[in-house]
Design a protein around this motif. Structure first.
Motif, PDB file in Angstrom:
ATOM      1  N   LEU A   1       0.814  -1.205   0.000  1.00  0.00           N
ATOM      2  CA  LEU A   1       0.000   0.000   0.000  1.00  0.00           C
ATOM      3  C   LEU A   1       0.850   1.259   0.000  1.00  0.00           C
ATOM      4  O   LEU A   1       0.334   2.347   0.011  1.00  0.00           O
ATOM      5  N   GLY A   2       2.148   1.124   0.033  1.00  0.00           N
ATOM      6  CA  GLY A   2       3.013   2.282   0.165  1.00  0.00           C
ATOM      7  C   GLY A   2       3.118   3.109  -1.087  1.00  0.00           C
ATOM      8  O   GLY A   2       3.597   4.229  -1.055  1.00  0.00           O
ATOM      9  N   ARG A   3       2.702   2.603  -2.257  1.00  0.00           N
ATOM     10  CA  ARG A   3       2.811   3.349  -3.497  1.00  0.00           C
ATOM     11  C   ARG A   3       1.466   3.783  -4.044  1.00  0.00           C
ATOM     12  O   ARG A   3       1.361   4.217  -5.183  1.00  0.00           O
ATOM     13  N   GLY A   4       0.414   3.628  -3.276  1.00  0.00           N
ATOM     14  CA  GLY A   4      -0.891   4.076  -3.762  1.00  0.00           C
ATOM     15  C   GLY A   4      -1.539   3.038  -4.642  1.00  0.00           C
ATOM     16  O   GLY A   4      -1.087   1.925  -4.811  1.00  0.00           O
ATOM     17  N   PHE A   5      -2.643   3.425  -5.282  1.00  0.00           N
ATOM     18  CA  PHE A   5      -3.441   2.456  -6.041  1.00  0.00           C
ATOM     19  C   PHE A   5      -2.994   2.334  -7.483  1.00  0.00           C
ATOM     20  O   PHE A   5      -3.557   1.552  -8.225  1.00  0.00           O
ATOM     21  N   GLN A   6      -1.974   3.090  -7.898  1.00  0.00           N
ATOM     22  CA  GLN A   6      -1.539   3.015  -9.281  1.00  0.00           C
ATOM     23  C   GLN A   6      -0.296   2.163  -9.443  1.00  0.00           C
ATOM     24  O   GLN A   6       0.364   2.212 -10.455  1.00  0.00           O
ATOM     25  N   GLY A   7       0.057   1.414  -8.396  1.00  0.00           N
ATOM     26  CA  GLY A   7       1.182   0.508  -8.509  1.00  0.00           C
ATOM     27  C   GLY A   7       2.521   1.199  -8.513  1.00  0.00           C
ATOM     28  O   GLY A   7       3.510   0.638  -8.928  1.00  0.00           O
ATOM     29  N   GLY A   8       2.630   2.434  -8.035  1.00  0.00           N
ATOM     30  CA  GLY A   8       3.907   3.096  -7.906  1.00  0.00           C
ATOM     31  C   GLY A   8       4.073   4.192  -8.913  1.00  0.00           C
ATOM     32  O   GLY A   8       4.058   5.356  -8.602  1.00  0.00           O
ATOM     33  N   GLY A   9       4.310   3.849 -10.185  1.00  0.00           N
ATOM     34  CA  GLY A   9       4.512   4.845 -11.205  1.00  0.00           C
ATOM     35  C   GLY A   9       5.765   5.655 -10.980  1.00  0.00           C
ATOM     36  O   GLY A   9       5.822   6.840 -11.268  1.00  0.00           O
ATOM     37  N   GLY A  10       6.820   5.025 -10.407  1.00  0.00           N
ATOM     38  CA  GLY A  10       8.061   5.711 -10.170  1.00  0.00           C
ATOM     39  C   GLY A  10       8.044   6.618  -8.950  1.00  0.00           C
ATOM     40  O   GLY A  10       8.989   7.356  -8.702  1.00  0.00           O
ATOM     41  N   ARG A  11       7.022   6.558  -8.160  1.00  0.00           N
ATOM     42  CA  ARG A  11       6.877   7.413  -6.995  1.00  0.00           C
ATOM     43  C   ARG A  11       7.410   6.701  -5.764  1.00  0.00           C
ATOM     44  O   ARG A  11       7.125   5.531  -5.541  1.00  0.00           O
ATOM     45  N   LYS A  12       8.189   7.393  -4.954  1.00  0.00           N
ATOM     46  CA  LYS A  12       8.769   6.783  -3.775  1.00  0.00           C
ATOM     47  C   LYS A  12       7.696   6.540  -2.724  1.00  0.00           C
ATOM     48  O   LYS A  12       6.692   7.227  -2.663  1.00  0.00           O
ATOM     49  N   GLY A  13       7.949   5.526  -1.876  1.00  0.00           N
ATOM     50  CA  GLY A  13       6.997   5.186  -0.845  1.00  0.00           C
ATOM     51  C   GLY A  13       6.950   6.244   0.252  1.00  0.00           C
ATOM     52  O   GLY A  13       7.877   7.020   0.453  1.00  0.00           O
ATOM     53  N   ASP A  14       5.849   6.252   0.972  1.00  0.00           N
ATOM     54  CA  ASP A  14       5.634   7.210   2.050  1.00  0.00           C
ATOM     55  C   ASP A  14       5.985   6.536   3.366  1.00  0.00           C
ATOM     56  O   ASP A  14       5.255   5.689   3.850  1.00  0.00           O
ATOM     57  N   PHE A  15       7.131   6.914   3.951  1.00  0.00           N
ATOM     58  CA  PHE A  15       7.570   6.353   5.214  1.00  0.00           C
ATOM     59  C   PHE A  15       7.220   7.251   6.394  1.00  0.00           C
ATOM     60  O   PHE A  15       7.518   6.899   7.531  1.00  0.00           O
ATOM     61  N   SER A  16       6.624   8.402   6.122  1.00  0.00           N
ATOM     62  CA  SER A  16       6.307   9.329   7.206  1.00  0.00           C
ATOM     63  C   SER A  16       5.188   8.818   8.102  1.00  0.00           C
ATOM     64  O   SER A  16       4.986   9.353   9.186  1.00  0.00           O
ATOM     65  N   MET A  17       4.441   7.804   7.650  1.00  0.00           N
ATOM     66  CA  MET A  17       3.354   7.287   8.465  1.00  0.00           C
ATOM     67  C   MET A  17       3.865   6.633   9.743  1.00  0.00           C
ATOM     68  O   MET A  17       3.121   6.503  10.713  1.00  0.00           O
ATOM     69  N   PHE A  18       5.137   6.229   9.789  1.00  0.00           N
ATOM     70  CA  PHE A  18       5.696   5.612  10.980  1.00  0.00           C
ATOM     71  C   PHE A  18       6.557   6.584  11.785  1.00  0.00           C
ATOM     72  O   PHE A  18       7.174   6.183  12.762  1.00  0.00           O
ATOM     73  N   ARG A  19       6.618   7.836  11.360  1.00  0.00           N
ATOM     74  CA  ARG A  19       7.413   8.799  12.097  1.00  0.00           C
ATOM     75  C   ARG A  19       6.714   9.199  13.394  1.00  0.00           C
ATOM     76  O   ARG A  19       5.495   9.084  13.529  1.00  0.00           O
ATOM     77  N   THR A  20       7.523   9.690  14.333  1.00  0.00           N
ATOM     78  CA  THR A  20       6.974  10.206  15.574  1.00  0.00           C
ATOM     79  C   THR A  20       6.085  11.391  15.269  1.00  0.00           C
ATOM     80  O   THR A  20       6.406  12.214  14.417  1.00  0.00           O
ATOM     81  N   LYS A  21       4.970  11.489  15.944  1.00  0.00           N
ATOM     82  CA  LYS A  21       3.938  12.446  15.591  1.00  0.00           C
ATOM     83  C   LYS A  21       4.387  13.877  15.839  1.00  0.00           C
ATOM     84  O   LYS A  21       5.376  14.142  16.509  1.00  0.00           O
ATOM     85  N   SER A  22       3.600  14.824  15.321  1.00  0.00           N
ATOM     86  CA  SER A  22       3.958  16.232  15.346  1.00  0.00           C
ATOM     87  C   SER A  22       4.028  16.757  16.775  1.00  0.00           C
ATOM     88  O   SER A  22       3.435  16.215  17.704  1.00  0.00           O
ATOM     89  N   THR A  23       4.761  17.831  16.921  1.00  0.00           N
ATOM     90  CA  THR A  23       4.886  18.449  18.232  1.00  0.00           C
ATOM     91  C   THR A  23       3.608  19.190  18.585  1.00  0.00           C
ATOM     92  O   THR A  23       2.725  19.394  17.765  1.00  0.00           O
ATOM     93  N   LEU A  24       3.542  19.639  19.842  1.00  0.00           N
ATOM     94  CA  LEU A  24       2.323  20.303  20.307  1.00  0.00           C
ATOM     95  C   LEU A  24       2.105  21.621  19.584  1.00  0.00           C
ATOM     96  O   LEU A  24       0.980  21.995  19.280  1.00  0.00           O
ATOM     97  N   ASN A  25       3.180  22.321  19.269  1.00  0.00           N
ATOM     98  CA  ASN A  25       3.026  23.598  18.579  1.00  0.00           C
ATOM     99  C   ASN A  25       2.417  23.411  17.197  1.00  0.00           C
ATOM    100  O   ASN A  25       1.575  24.178  16.754  1.00  0.00           O
ATOM    101  N   LYS A  26       2.865  22.370  16.494  1.00  0.00           N
ATOM    102  CA  LYS A  26       2.333  22.120  15.168  1.00  0.00           C
ATOM    103  C   LYS A  26       0.864  21.734  15.232  1.00  0.00           C
ATOM    104  O   LYS A  26       0.060  22.108  14.385  1.00  0.00           O
ATOM    105  N   GLN A  27       0.495  21.007  16.278  1.00  0.00           N
ATOM    106  CA  GLN A  27      -0.902  20.624  16.425  1.00  0.00           C
ATOM    107  C   GLN A  27      -1.764  21.843  16.761  1.00  0.00           C
ATOM    108  O   GLN A  27      -2.873  22.002  16.245  1.00  0.00           O
ATOM    109  N   MET A  28      -1.261  22.715  17.620  1.00  0.00           N
ATOM    110  CA  MET A  28      -2.040  23.882  18.005  1.00  0.00           C
ATOM    111  C   MET A  28      -2.211  24.854  16.842  1.00  0.00           C
ATOM    112  O   MET A  28      -3.223  25.543  16.751  1.00  0.00           O
ATOM    113  N   SER A  29      -1.216  24.922  15.950  1.00  0.00           N
ATOM    114  CA  SER A  29      -1.329  25.832  14.818  1.00  0.00           C
ATOM    115  C   SER A  29      -2.406  25.406  13.835  1.00  0.00           C
ATOM    116  O   SER A  29      -2.858  26.205  13.023  1.00  0.00           O
ATOM    117  N   MET A  30      -2.850  24.169  13.916  1.00  0.00           N
ATOM    118  CA  MET A  30      -3.848  23.665  12.979  1.00  0.00           C
ATOM    119  C   MET A  30      -5.235  23.609  13.610  1.00  0.00           C
ATOM    120  O   MET A  30      -6.199  23.257  12.948  1.00  0.00           O
TER     121      MET A  30
END
Length: 593
Positions: free
Chosen positions: A104-133
């Motif tokens: 599922l890392g390349r979307g529904f088009q099977g990649g198309g030369g697009r790099k995978g999204d590894f940010s889904m496993f990154r540590t979540k945003s800081t409190l300031n970033k959450q408050m700004s949204m």
């Protein structure tokens, strides 16, 4: 909405423009009256492609066309656990559509030369970033990260943040280490590209420290024991191995601490993994091994009780959590998650009791021994009942059975350390370990054609612990047979560690294949196979044939979650009695969104 708000695609899909309604804009009707607001849901009349009137100007924050044929399949994925609400067509929304069936890392088009999204496993945003949204979420219900196509770290329905059930690991993975994904399963990250190093660094690497630190204790015992005095082993070997084990422990601990800092979601998934959770005991067991095997030239006296308190406190907290799950009878009860690696959670009690006895605390040592032995009996019986009915193990992973040797060997050494002699209880535990050891040796075919893996290090310290127990037994019963057994088992254990150490260096620095993609942490919470995709496509085709009345309801539910109003007009050609260019107008109280 402009006069071209509805378009027909070559494949028969209909598109509608989606845009926010800007109130109090200067709109003019044909009669020239200014200040007329756009029609509301209750008063709007639809005829043909737009309203009865013309808007002169309107500022749009964004514009996008949504396919009424395929977009409903994306919205319908919410019922199947998909993440909806990504109006900008982000990656999470794309995963709900049909894909290649392997990642599922390349979307529904099977990649198309697009790099995978590894940010889904990154540590979540800081409190300031959450408050700004917060203002945008409060007013519109829209997440800026979703509009950009990035995964939101603050949504409760994030498939990465959701806890994967224990049974899901057994259903999606195979092997005694549960680190191989079944062919019928999909993962969240791409398989055809190399992941970041920290994502590929598993907690199983602490098994390397277990093997080296236990070897330091073994060679210290060989140099100091009267039963092996004839070997005349230099204490310098113990010092060298101890320093090597300490250096490896520090490097692995720093690396895994960085993983906790940058990819905490991956660490959390390892904690809920039925096998990986037992390796969270390994760092503290290694620390106690180093405290027990410290060379006399560095620390000639007994260890301070504070050392035992520091290293044993995390072990007790983990045991209260894991043993409580075994006792409560939930989804992670022992009969559901038992595997040979579970012995690590029991070995920590015996190693802690040895360190407490060395520090001069006899009662805590007896307490830990009793707790460890009670849970070892339960685990031993559970594994004996479970293994004959489980799937046959691959040849390269048969050494997992060596974990059965660790707990009884450590129990015999702990009892001898607490009471000062190798009496009947200590001998009983040792004989159990010796029988299990022999039952593995006679099945030499188990160890042929193996494939190197970091997990092999976890199975070296049980052999070393059995060698230490044999040395203590030879001290109590000195004879040619017992001394020969102590020498033979020590030689086998040291040879195994040496071979694995050389292989690890070659795979790490020469071939660079030591850390492949850790597929075990990237499984989906729910099974999402090719058969499920096919059923979803069939359901989509049925909805297209049945009409667009049901999709209307889904769009209504979707628009209730935000302040953006969807304005659409859909007309149907008359089935009979109308000319080719005549269209049936929608009644005033028709379906207007």
């Amino acid at each position: 909405m402009s006069s071209s708000s509805r378009q027909a695609s070559p494949r028969g899909h209909q598109f509608v423009d989606i845009h926010p309604i800007i109130h109090k804009e200067e709109n003019r009707r044909p009669d020239g009256e200014p200040g007329t607001e756009p029609p509301t849901h209750g008063s709007a009349r639809v005829r043909g492609a737009g309203w009865r009137g013309e808007r002169r100007t309107q500022q749009r924050s964004f514009g996008r066309q949504v396919s009424l044929g395929t977009g409903f399949a994306m919205l319908g994925a919410e019922e199947n656990g998909g993440k909806v609400g990504n109006i900008g067509g982000g990656r999470e929304a794309q995963r709900a559509l049909s894909r290649s069936g392997r990642s599922l890392g390349r979307g529904f088009q099977g990649g198309g030369g697009r790099k995978g999204d590894f940010s889904m496993f990154r540590t979540k945003s800081t409190l300031n970033k959450q408050m700004s949204m917060l203002p945008l979420r409060a007013n519109t219900g829209i997440d800026l990260q979703n509009l950009d196509g990035a995964p939101s770290g603050n949504r409760k329905d994030d498939p990465v943040n959701q806890t994967v059930p224990a049974g899901r690991y057994f259903a999606a993975l195979r092997g005694p280490e549960l680190d191989q994904v079944k062919d019928s399963e999909d993962i969240l990250l791409p398989k055809d590209e190399e992941w970041p190093f920290l994502l590929r660094f598993p907690i199983n690497c602490f098994g390397i420290c277990l093997g080296l630190s236990s070897q330091a204790i073994l060679w210290g015992a060989l140099a100091a024991s009267p039963a092996t005095a004839f070997l005349r082993i230099s204490p310098a070997i113990n010092l060298g191995l101890w320093l090597l084990a300490l250096a490896v422990l520090l490097s692995i601990s720093v690396t895994y601490a960085l993983k906790c800092a940058f990819y905490f979601e991956a660490v959390r998934r390892e904690y809920f993994h039925p096998v990986r959770v037992n390796f969270f005991f390994a760092p503290w067991i290694v620390c106690m091994f180093l405290a027990l095997g410290v060379p006399p030239s560095l620390a000639p006296g007994r260890p301070h009780p504070a050392v035992w308190c520091v290293f044993m406190a995390p072990v007790l907290m983990l045991e209260l959590k894991i043993y409580g799950q075994w006792l409560s009878g939930g989804k992670r009860r022992l009969c559901k998650v038992a595997n040979p690696s579970t012995h690590l959670s029991v070995v920590g009690n015996f190693v802690g009791s040895i360190l407490a006895a060395r520090a001069g605390w006899g009662e805590p040592a007896k307490f830990l021994w009793a707790v460890g032995f009670a849970h070892y009996l339960v685990l031993f019986v559970t594994l004996y009942q479970r293994l004959p009915t489980s799937e046959a193990l691959p040849k390269e992973l048969h050494p997992v059975y060596s974990m059965f040797i660790a707990a009884p060997s450590a129990a015999s050494i702990a009892w001898r350390t607490i009471y000062g002699e190798f009496d009947e209880v200590s001998r009983t535990c040792y004989f159990i370990a010796l029988f299990l050891y022999i039952s593995l040796v006679v099945r030499i075919n188990f160890f042929r054609g193996f494939r190197f893996s970091v997990a092999w290090w976890s199975y070296t310290f049980p052999m070393t612990t059995a060698s230490l127990a044999t040395i203590r037994y030879a001290e109590q019963v000195p004879c040619f047979v017992t001394k020969g057994m102590a020498l033979s088992l020590s030689l086998v254990s040291s040879t195994m560690v040496s071979v694995l150490f050389v292989s690890t260096l070659l795979h790490a620095f020469v071939w660079r294949t030591l850390f492949p993609n850790d597929l075990a942490i990237a499984i989906t919470k729910n099974k999402c196979s090719a058969a499920a995709n096919k059923a979803q496509q069939q359901q989509q085709r049925k909805a297209e044939k049945a009409g667009v009345n049901k999709p209307y309801d889904k769009i209504r539910r979707w628009t209730k979650q935000s302040s953006i109003s969807l304005v659409s007009s859909i007309t149907k050609r008359a089935n009979s009695g109308n000319d080719g260019g005549t269209q049936s107008s929608t009644p005033p109280n028709g379906p207007v969104l």
